[in-house]
Design a protein around this motif. Structure first.
Motif: not given
Length: 306
Positions: A156-177
């Motif tokens: 469960g922790l592994q999947l939660a880590f992966f899920h958060w990593q994926r979501c965090s990329e969306l914030s940084c795509d916005r920063a790049a934009a």
């Protein structure tokens, strides 16, 4: 030009996924075990011994891309390194000593504007304070119990880590934009990474690529079965699918929030209109001064008292 506050482009899924990760039983034990074993000196030593540090004197044509991005996002300049690796990649690690690494494969694949967008994305991780948890995820998910010294890392922790990593990329795509003044270069980077060829990428029709992304979204929403199959394909990945990211950042750049950020960045407005939250009706981002959601019409504030 003004500094943009990360709170104004932090993706709501990023914030939600981080809260969920922190609330999973066992997370605090994993964090304590990681902090006990983690040493920034190891990362810094590997950087200095096995990479080329990029500075105003060493590869200055690459270094000059970094300071304006740091200024826009309001961060201190991280250490900047070049790594021999044919795979096009960039990553950020550390805690008090933060470093951005770009690979030789990335430099060879991208033109200057595209490379700038990638570096801006990495700077976004620093501005959003992702770096410690990203470093933790990379180390822990890569080595697991060998680092933690036990069976602390549950599925469960592994999947939660992966899920958060994926979501965090969306914030940084916005920063790049924000740094690139629009979504176009960020979307080009996604298409380029999908094709793997700078020559082929020049011939990619970006309108058709975005149509493809919309078709994928429709495919996902067509049935619960499709959604489940795609989740299984994604659940152990640290990044969202490329076309999904391209579509997500394009739609955000069409929002009033992005326009207000651009006005604030270039001092066309006296203040930045910050996000109030999510509309209870449709779940989309709203702004502080809205009384009704401009997407679905849901009332966001009660009637004024007379």
């Amino acid at each position: 030009m003004r500094v943009v506050n990360p709170k104004d482009y932090y993706h709501p899924q990023d914030r939600k996924a981080l809260r969920e990760l922190q609330q999973i039983p066992g997370f605090s034990a994993v964090l304590k075990a990681f902090m006990k074993a983690f040493s920034e000196n190891m990362i810094q030593g590997m950087n200095m011994s096995n990479k080329v540090r990029i500075t105003d004197r060493q590869l200055p044509e690459l270094y000059r891309l970094l300071p304006p991005l740091c200024e826009t996002l309001g961060i201190a300049e991280p250490e900047f390194y070049l790594e021999l690796n044919p795979v096009a990649n960039a990553y950020t690690m550390g805690d008090s000593i933060i470093s951005i690494t770009v690979t030789s494969g990335l430099i060879e694949l991208m033109d200057e504007k595209q490379l700038t967008a990638v570096i801006a994305h990495e700077c976004g991780h620093i501005a959003c304070r992702h770096v410690l948890y990203h470093t933790m995820a990379d180390v822990v998910l890569g080595a697991g119990s060998a680092v933690l010294g036990g069976n602390l890392l549950t599925a469960g922790l592994q999947l939660a880590f992966f899920h958060w990593q994926r979501c965090s990329e969306l914030s940084c795509d916005r920063a790049a934009a924000i740094c690139m003044d629009g979504y176009e270069t960020v979307a080009e980077v996604m298409a380029l990474l999908a094709s793997g060829s700078a020559e082929l990428a020049k011939r990619i029709d970006m309108d058709l690529y975005m149509e493809q992304a919309e078709e994928y979204r429709d495919f996902m929403n067509d049935s619960g079965w499709n959604k489940m199959l795609q989740y299984y394909a994604l659940m152990s990945q640290s990044h969202p699918f490329l076309s999904v990211r391209a579509l997500e950042v394009r739609e955000w750049c069409g929002s009033d929030l992005f326009k207000s950020i651009m006005d604030y960045k270039y001092e066309r407005g006296s203040r930045l209109v910050t996000r109030k939250g999510l509309c209870p009706g449709c779940g989309r981002e709203t702004m502080e001064e809205w009384e009704f959601c401009r997407y679905c019409g849901h009332r966001l504030r009660g009637k004024e008292q007379s």
